[in-house]
Structure formats: structure tokens, C-alpha cells
Motif scaffolding. Structure first.
Motif, PDB file in Angstrom:
ATOM      1  N   SER A 187       0.833  -1.210   0.000  1.00 16.95           N
ATOM      2  CA  SER A 187       0.000   0.000   0.000  1.00 16.95           C
ATOM      3  C   SER A 187       0.862   1.251   0.000  1.00 16.95           C
ATOM      4  O   SER A 187       0.925   1.947   1.015  1.00 16.95           O
ATOM      5  CB  SER A 187      -0.896   0.026   1.234  1.00 16.95           C
ATOM      6  N   PRO A 188       1.518   1.537  -1.115  1.00  9.28           N
ATOM      7  CA  PRO A 188       2.414   2.698  -1.137  1.00  9.28           C
ATOM      8  C   PRO A 188       1.687   4.014  -0.828  1.00  9.28           C
ATOM      9  O   PRO A 188       2.308   4.950  -0.348  1.00  9.28           O
ATOM     10  CB  PRO A 188       2.974   2.693  -2.568  1.00  9.28           C
ATOM     11  N   ASP A 189       0.357   4.044  -1.068  1.00  7.20           N
ATOM     12  CA  ASP A 189      -0.355   5.314  -0.899  1.00  7.20           C
ATOM     13  C   ASP A 189      -0.917   5.540   0.504  1.00  7.20           C
ATOM     14  O   ASP A 189      -1.550   6.564   0.759  1.00  7.20           O
ATOM     15  CB  ASP A 189      -1.524   5.401  -1.900  1.00  7.20           C
ATOM     16  N   MET A 190      -0.693   4.595   1.380  1.00  9.98           N
ATOM     17  CA  MET A 190      -1.248   4.745   2.731  1.00  9.98           C
ATOM     18  C   MET A 190      -0.546   5.920   3.432  1.00  9.98           C
ATOM     19  O   MET A 190       0.657   6.103   3.268  1.00  9.98           O
ATOM     20  CB  MET A 190      -0.993   3.437   3.493  1.00  9.98           C
ATOM     21  N   PRO A 191      -1.291   6.713   4.211  1.00  7.85           N
ATOM     22  CA  PRO A 191      -0.640   7.806   4.942  1.00  7.85           C
ATOM     23  C   PRO A 191       0.480   7.279   5.861  1.00  7.85           C
ATOM     24  O   PRO A 191       0.336   6.195   6.446  1.00  7.85           O
ATOM     25  CB  PRO A 191      -1.768   8.397   5.785  1.00  7.85           C
ATOM     26  N   ALA A 192       1.548   8.056   5.977  1.00  7.25           N
ATOM     27  CA  ALA A 192       2.739   7.596   6.701  1.00  7.25           C
ATOM     28  C   ALA A 192       2.435   7.123   8.119  1.00  7.25           C
ATOM     29  O   ALA A 192       2.947   6.107   8.578  1.00  7.25           O
ATOM     30  CB  ALA A 192       3.778   8.704   6.731  1.00  7.25           C
ATOM     31  N   GLU A 193       1.561   7.851   8.789  1.00  8.30           N
ATOM     32  CA  GLU A 193       1.271   7.507  10.185  1.00  8.30           C
ATOM     33  C   GLU A 193       0.609   6.138  10.290  1.00  8.30           C
ATOM     34  O   GLU A 193       0.970   5.307  11.124  1.00  8.30           O
ATOM     35  CB  GLU A 193       0.346   8.570  10.765  1.00  8.30           C
ATOM     36  N   GLU A 194      -0.351   5.930   9.395  1.00  2.80           N
ATOM     37  CA  GLU A 194      -1.053   4.640   9.407  1.00  2.80           C
ATOM     38  C   GLU A 194      -0.082   3.519   9.018  1.00  2.80           C
ATOM     39  O   GLU A 194      -0.092   2.444   9.604  1.00  2.80           O
ATOM     40  CB  GLU A 194      -2.234   4.686   8.435  1.00  2.80           C
ATOM     41  N   LYS A 195       0.777   3.814   8.052  1.00  8.43           N
ATOM     42  CA  LYS A 195       1.763   2.832   7.620  1.00  8.43           C
ATOM     43  C   LYS A 195       2.617   2.359   8.800  1.00  8.43           C
ATOM     44  O   LYS A 195       2.851   1.172   8.991  1.00  8.43           O
ATOM     45  CB  LYS A 195       2.683   3.489   6.581  1.00  8.43           C
ATOM     46  N   ALA A 196       3.047   3.325   9.613  1.00  7.62           N
ATOM     47  CA  ALA A 196       3.904   2.987  10.754  1.00  7.62           C
ATOM     48  C   ALA A 196       3.141   2.123  11.752  1.00  7.62           C
ATOM     49  O   ALA A 196       3.681   1.137  12.282  1.00  7.62           O
ATOM     50  CB  ALA A 196       4.402   4.264  11.421  1.00  7.62           C
ATOM     51  N   ALA A 197       1.891   2.471  11.978  1.00  9.78           N
ATOM     52  CA  ALA A 197       1.099   1.700  12.945  1.00  9.78           C
ATOM     53  C   ALA A 197       0.856   0.284  12.426  1.00  9.78           C
ATOM     54  O   ALA A 197       0.982  -0.696  13.161  1.00  9.78           O
ATOM     55  CB  ALA A 197      -0.233   2.404  13.207  1.00  9.78           C
ATOM     56  N   VAL A 198       0.533   0.185  11.133  1.00 10.76           N
ATOM     57  CA  VAL A 198       0.284  -1.141  10.563  1.00 10.76           C
ATOM     58  C   VAL A 198       1.559  -1.977  10.586  1.00 10.76           C
ATOM     59  O   VAL A 198       1.542  -3.172  10.919  1.00 10.76           O
ATOM     60  CB  VAL A 198      -0.286  -1.024   9.118  1.00 10.76           C
ATOM     61  N   ALA A 199       2.697  -1.353  10.280  1.00 12.43           N
ATOM     62  CA  ALA A 199       3.971  -2.092  10.278  1.00 12.43           C
ATOM     63  C   ALA A 199       4.259  -2.670  11.663  1.00 12.43           C
ATOM     64  O   ALA A 199       4.739  -3.801  11.801  1.00 12.43           O
ATOM     65  CB  ALA A 199       5.110  -1.175   9.839  1.00 12.43           C
ATOM     66  N   LYS A 200       3.925  -1.912  12.684  1.00 17.25           N
ATOM     67  CA  LYS A 200       4.152  -2.402  14.042  1.00 17.25           C
ATOM     68  C   LYS A 200       3.255  -3.606  14.329  1.00 17.25           C
ATOM     69  O   LYS A 200       3.699  -4.630  14.851  1.00 17.25           O
ATOM     70  CB  LYS A 200       3.847  -1.271  15.038  1.00 17.25           C
ATOM     71  N   THR A 201       1.985  -3.474  13.948  1.00 16.13           N
ATOM     72  CA  THR A 201       1.033  -4.565  14.163  1.00 16.13           C
ATOM     73  C   THR A 201       1.461  -5.826  13.403  1.00 16.13           C
ATOM     74  O   THR A 201       1.378  -6.931  13.925  1.00 16.13           O
ATOM     75  CB  THR A 201      -0.365  -4.123  13.673  1.00 16.13           C
ATOM     76  N   VAL A 202       1.918  -5.619  12.167  1.00 18.85           N
ATOM     77  CA  VAL A 202       2.307  -6.766  11.345  1.00 18.85           C
ATOM     78  C   VAL A 202       3.620  -7.377  11.860  1.00 18.85           C
ATOM     79  O   VAL A 202       3.749  -8.594  11.995  1.00 18.85           O
ATOM     80  CB  VAL A 202       2.438  -6.348   9.857  1.00 18.85           C
ATOM     81  N   GLY A 203       4.582  -6.536  12.178  1.00 19.47           N
ATOM     82  CA  GLY A 203       5.903  -7.030  12.605  1.00 19.47           C
ATOM     83  C   GLY A 203       5.818  -7.799  13.918  1.00 19.47           C
ATOM     84  O   GLY A 203       6.330  -8.916  14.041  1.00 19.47           O
ATOM     85  N   ILE A 204       5.155  -7.210  14.890  1.00 17.49           N
ATOM     86  CA  ILE A 204       5.058  -7.879  16.193  1.00 17.49           C
ATOM     87  C   ILE A 204       4.156  -9.104  16.090  1.00 17.49           C
ATOM     88  O   ILE A 204       4.440 -10.156  16.662  1.00 17.49           O
ATOM     89  CB  ILE A 204       4.606  -6.872  17.267  1.00 17.49           C
ATOM     90  N   GLY A 205       3.097  -8.963  15.284  1.00 15.58           N
ATOM     91  CA  GLY A 205       2.229 -10.122  15.049  1.00 15.58           C
ATOM     92  C   GLY A 205       3.023 -11.273  14.445  1.00 15.58           C
ATOM     93  O   GLY A 205       2.823 -12.436  14.807  1.00 15.58           O
ATOM     94  N   ALA A 206       3.937 -10.944  13.537  1.00 15.69           N
ATOM     95  CA  ALA A 206       4.716 -11.991  12.863  1.00 15.69           C
ATOM     96  C   ALA A 206       5.582 -12.764  13.855  1.00 15.69           C
ATOM     97  O   ALA A 206       5.648 -14.000  13.805  1.00 15.69           O
ATOM     98  CB  ALA A 206       5.580 -11.384  11.767  1.00 15.69           C
ATOM     99  N   ILE A 207       6.231 -12.061  14.767  1.00 13.75           N
ATOM    100  CA  ILE A 207       7.062 -12.752  15.768  1.00 13.75           C
ATOM    101  C   ILE A 207       6.180 -13.661  16.623  1.00 13.75           C
ATOM    102  O   ILE A 207       6.508 -14.823  16.879  1.00 13.75           O
ATOM    103  CB  ILE A 207       7.761 -11.756  16.723  1.00 13.75           C
TER     104      ILE A 207
END
Ligand code: ARG
Length: 584
Positions: A419-439
Motif C-alpha cells: 500500500s504505497p499510498d497509505m498515509p505515513a502515520e497509518e503505515k507505521a502503525a500497521v507495520a508495528k502490528t504486522v511485525g510484532i504479530g509476525a514474531i
């Protein structure tokens, strides 16, 4: 009541009608999920078991069961092989069950009938000693068990039994006084203490005169020296702050932090009591517990076989120099938890190498007449791709913070690409959810007793049994609802007929069976495997059955199945402490 429980009750009644007095009064027919759908949804070997005891023909008994079972609204029955009874659930019954789930917050998971007080002992790192990768396992599994047990209706107490009173404090105290860099301490306290500990440790190896100095500091601490006590307290305080930082990123909390030191005053009286009761005795100046001969030698945790003979391995609870041990503290801790928390169950989420320790502790409790659901929830190791313990390139243990940081960085790239067009703030929050979820999901989808390879590419992949796959499945379901006009309102009844609908409904209904089974066995991988199956069934359904383009009752049913899929995925992952993004 779950479907297998209902079927089991009905089957048991039928068998009672047929066999009368010959059926043992406590008999309960086992009904288990079939491995292969060609044999129906569930099956039972009850007729075979009973026929053998009663010297009957098993197929004849099974036939009678089917004739007497009556017209069931739940399932159709058939005989298979030597006398298995197969149950195929009727689509209308799946429809009824899924319709009920739509108005049930608990999504078909019943509360336990007898709630227990369960203490969960997990994470428990040692102050200023390297927090080994094993803590990922204990921390994540322990947290999940707590969430599962609470959801089932138990009273759960989570306790972080940190190692805050070990011999390592001799070295730390000496290091604090002689080599500590105060600046570093302020910047990263855990790292600073760890460096002090490592440095003193290596200096001790080169300089023989240093170890006695460290021991002196330890003795002073144990004797209540004011200065050393103050330093010790500071060490613990900064360690806690550092640990809390990690736990909060992982969304993990503890009800208590009763570390080993909390039990110092209880140790001497405990040892005296065990001696008085004849459970412990002196041996070479130390106080030890030996086998009382209760178990067969092969099950006796106080014996090992050496050269064909059973030799004693006592639990030492007081050393000849008067010092107490890890085992002594654990006995005192168990007392505290049973007395003050009224614990019915205490579960220790600790690596497999401590198996003998816990067997001995639990067996000493048996000797003392203390009983409860005491479990060592053991687990294997995390390995690197070379199948050796997971380390950094330079051979150091990997810190949990580094793991979290790397996961989030890598997840950022995943979200960026999707999702290259996602707003930066949301991107950061989603990345955290995905990264920690992955571990978390990589951990929880493993059989805990097996070693597993820590593989970044695999755990962050958008396909396969990974958190990103499940999160993305959830996002896809949710996106359907953004395309409908108005709010989704749950229909009162569903009409399920297509195979893909039946398959999805079957899995949705199974949530109520999987959650309790996962907790009973302390095996999060059961729930993880289920959620993966559910997501796959959803994708097959979505390909086979148009949702938005369908009409009337069919559309209502399909939307309802989508809604339930989203709810179950979210709830299931929530039990793992994994969040679901609305978009990714
Ligand atoms: N601190 C210990 C270790 O790192 C784990 C403690 C586990 N809990 C317990 N009650 N023994 O090995």
C-alpha cells in the motif's frame, strides 16, 4: 454445548438403551473430528470398543446404534470399516449454529463450568544476565495462556518471577563500584548492567584475585549491608524499567512481579520444616531431599540410571555453606501462591532443560501433601538457519529489542510494497502490528516442544501460516463490508448449501471446540493451525461463491459468513495478543 459433546451425549444414551446394565455407568462415548471429510465430520469408535468387551460383533452393534439413534436434526450417521460410526453434520444444522454465533459475543466458546485460579509464571528473566532468546518463547506462550484462560472464565494471575537474587550480584556489585559508566546506565540501563556483568565475568577469568572480591560483595549484600542493598535495589529498578519498555511494545502485562528475592525470609523456616517432617535430611553438610520410593525408578525424579544402576540425584535445598538454592525459592514460591492467591493451578512456562527441576519440586509437594494442577509448560529452543542456537553474526545472544526492531523494519517494507499510498502515520502503525504479530505467530504456530528455526522471510510472508497472511485475510473480509450500502445487519436465519459455504461454516463452528482444547493442552499451535485453515476456507469460499453479486437470502447468508470469519479471526488472533489492522 459443542457439536461433539452433543453427539457424544446422544450416542451414550443410545448405547445405554441397547446395552442396558452392561454399559458401565460412567461410560462416555468419545466423538472426535474425522481426519478425512469423506468419512463425515466426526466419528466414534465407541461401538468397536464396547463390542470387544461384550464379545459382540462390532458392526452389528454399530448397526443397532444407527437404527436406535433416531432422526437427528444434527447429523446423518453411517458405519465405516470394522464398526466406526461416522457423523455427517447437516448443512441446516451448520446454518443454525452459525446464525446463533452471530448474536453471541463469545462466538460459541462456552465458559468453563468450574473456574479455577491459575497462576501463570512466565518470562522471568534474570537481572543483568543476558536475556536469552528463550525468553521470546516463555514470554509469548505465557501471555497467550493467560489470555486463553481468562477468556475461558478462569481467574488468572500472571507473575513475573524475575531472577533478582542470584550469585550474579557479587560481580554486578563489584562492577558497579569499580567500572560502571553512569552515562551508559542512564541511556540503556539493561545494556549497561549486562556489559558490567560480562566485563567482570571475563576479568575474573584472567585475574584470580577478583572472584573472592565479588564473593565478598555478595556476602555483604546477603548480610544486609546498606550500601550494597541500595545498589541492588537500583539495579532491579532500572531493569524493571527496561523490561517494561519491551513488554509494553509486545502488549504484555503482569499482575505481579514477585521475583526470587521476595521469598528470602521464607527459605530458612521452609528448610527447617522439611527437615522436621523427615522429607529432607543432611548429606555431606548440605540439606537434601531424596527419593521416598513412591514412584517406579523410571518415573522417579530423584533417581538416574548410571551403568545399569539407579543412583540418587537429590534436590539440594541448603548448601553446606548455608546458602539456599533455586529449588528452595521455588518451593517457597509455590507455598506463597497456594496460600495467598489460593491457586488451584500453577503453570510454569520454562524451557525444557528445567524439566528435572520442576519434576522434583512437584514431587516434594506431593511428599508434603500439597496438591494442585502444577504444570511445567516446557518448550524447545529457537535455532538460526544453521540449525544452531539463534545468535547474532558476531555470536552474541540476540536481544529481544533487536528482534522487535528488525521485525518492524521488515514489516514496513511489506506494507510499503502493498500500500504505497497509505498515509505515513497509518503505515507505521500497521507495520508495528504486522511485525510484532509476525514474531508472535511464528512462535505460537510451532509445537512448543520442538525446536524451530527463526526465519524472517517465512514469518513475514503474505502466504502460508503467518500473521501477515491472517491479517491480510481479515483485511480482505473487512473490505467487503466497505463496499455494501448501509450497515450490515445479521439475518435471523441462514441458508447454507454450496460446498464452499458448508466448509466455511464447519470451520467457524469449530472455534468453540478449538479454544478449550488449546488451553487444556497448553498448545497454542492448535488454535494457530485452526485459524490458518479458517482463512484458507474463506479464500476458497470467496472464489467459489460471489458475495456482493448475489441476492436475497443467499447474499445475506454469505455476508453473515464473511462477518463471522472476520470476528473469529480477530478474536482468535486477539487470544494470541495479535492485533488486526483494518487495512494493510
Ligand atoms: N529465571 C529463570 C531462568 O531464567 C526462570 C524462572 C522460571 N520460574 C520459576 N518459578 N522457576 O531460567
Amino acid at each position: 454445548m459443542t457439536i461433539p459433546t452433543l453427539l457424544s451425549e446422544q450416542l451414550t444414551e443410545t448405547l445405554r438403551t441397547i446395552l442396558g446394565e452392561a454399559l458401565p455407568s460412567e461410560f462416555k462415548a468419545a466423538v472426535t473430528p474425522s481426519q478425512d471429510l469423506r468419512f463425515g465430520d466426526y466419528q466414534s469408535n465407541a461401538a468397536m470398543m464396547l463390542a470387544k468387551q461384550a464379545k459382540m460383533n462390532p458392526r452389528a452393534l454399530a448397526t443397532q446404534v444407527i437404527e436406535n439413534f433416531g432422526d437427528s436434526e444434527i447429523a446423518t450417521l453411517e458405519i465405516a470399516g470394522p464398526g466406526f460410526i461416522n457423523f455427517r453434520i447437516k448443512p441446516a444444522y451448520f446454518a443454525e449454529r452459525t446464525a446463533r454465533m452471530l448474536t453471541d459475543d463469545r462466538l460459541g466458546v462456552s465458559l468453563v463450568q468450574e473456574p479455577k485460579t491459575i497462576v501463570i509464571d512466565f518470562s522471568a528473566p534474570n537481572v543483568a544476565k543476558p536475556m536469552h532468546v528463550g525468553h521470546i518463547r516463555s514470554t509469548i506462550i505465557g501471555d497467550t495462556l493467560g489470555r486463553l484462560a481468562r477468556f475461558m472464565g478462569h481467574k488468572v494471575i500472571t507473575d513475573n518471577h524475575i531472577g533478582d537474587w542470584g550469585t550474579q550480584f557479587g560481580m554486578i556489585l563489584w562492577g558497579w563500584k569499580n567500572i560502571l559508566d553512569q552515562n551508559e546506565l542512564e541511556k540503556d540501563p539493561i545494556e549497561a548492567l549486562l556489559n558490567v556483568y560480562k566485563e567482570v565475568n571475563s576479568r575474573c577469568k584472567e585475574d584470580e584475585s577478583l572472584l573472592p572480591l565479588c564473593k565478598e560483595e555478595l556476602v555483604k549484600l546477603q548480610g544486609g549491608d546498606a550500601e550494597n542493598l541500595e545498589i541492588w535495589q537500583k539495579c532491579i529498578a532500572v531493569t524493571k524499567i527496561g523490561l517494561e519498555k519491551i513488554y509494553s511494545q509486545l502488549d504484555i502485562t503482569f499482575d505481579y512481579w514477585l521475583g526470587e528475592s521476595a521469598y528470602n525470609d521464607a527459605l530458612a523456616p521452609l528448610v527447617d520444616d522439611l527437615v522436621k517432617k523427615g522429607i529432607a535430611r543432611e548429606s555431606d553438610g548440605a540439606i537434601c531431599v531424596f527419593s521416598d520410593g513412591f514412584h517406579k525408578p523410571q518415573n522417579d525424579p530423584f533417581l538416574v540410571q548410571k551403568d545399569g544402576e539407579w543412583v540418587p540425584v537429590p534436590a539440594i535445598i541448603r548448601k553446606a555453606d548455608g546458602g539456599f538454592l533455586y529449588a528452595t525459592t521455588d518451593l517457597a514460591t509455590l507455598d506463597y501462591r497456594t496460600e495467598n492467591f489460593n491457586a488451584d493451578a500453577i503453570w510454569y512456562v520454562v524451557g525444557a532443560p528445567q524439566e528435572k527441576h520442576f519434576k522434583q519440586i512437584f514431587d516434594i509437594e506431593r511428599m508434603r501433601g500439597v496438591s494442585g494442577d502444577f504444570r511445567h509448560v516446557a518448550f524447545g529452543s529457537i535455532l538460526g538457519k544453521d540449525r544452531r542456537p539463534f545468535k547474532t553474526r558476531s555470536g552474541d545472544t540476540v536481544s529481544l529489542q533487536d528482534v522487535i526492531d528488525e521485525a518492524v523494519t521488515r514489516a514496513t517494507a511489506v506494507v510499503e510494497a502493498k500500500s504505497p499510498d497509505m498515509p505515513a502515520e497509518e503505515k507505521a502503525a500497521v507495520a508495528k502490528t504486522v511485525g510484532i504479530g509476525a514474531i508472535k505467530f511464528a512462535e505460537l504456530s510451532q509445537n512448543r516442544m520442538s525446536d524451530y528455526i527463526f526465519d524472517w522471510e517465512k514469518m513475514l510472508a503474505l502466504t502460508g501460516d503467518t500473521a501477515p497472511y491472517l491479517q491480510n485475510s481479515y483485511v480482505r473480509v473487512r473490505s467487503i463490508f466497505r463496499k455494501i450500502d448501509g450497515e450490515f445487519t445479521a439475518p435471523k436465519s441462514l441458508t447454507i448449501s454450496e460446498n464452499a459455504e458448508i466448509n466455511l461454516a464447519r470451520l467457524l463452528v469449530r472455534f468453540g471446540e478449538v479454544v478449550p482444547a488449546t488451553l487444556d493442552d497448553c498448545r497454542p499451535n492448535l488454535l494457530a493451525a485452526y485459524l490458518y485453515e479458517l482463512a484458507k476456507a474463506f479464500h476458497s469460499f470467496y472464489e467459489a461463491c460471489p458475495v456482493l453479486k448475489s441476492e436475497g437470502a443467499v447474499r445475506e447468508t454469505r455476508l453473515a459468513l464473511c462477518e463471522l470469519t472476520a470476528r473469529v479471526l480477530k478474536k482468535g488472533m486477539g487470544l494470541f495478543g495479535i492485533n488486526m489492522p483494518e487495512r494493510m
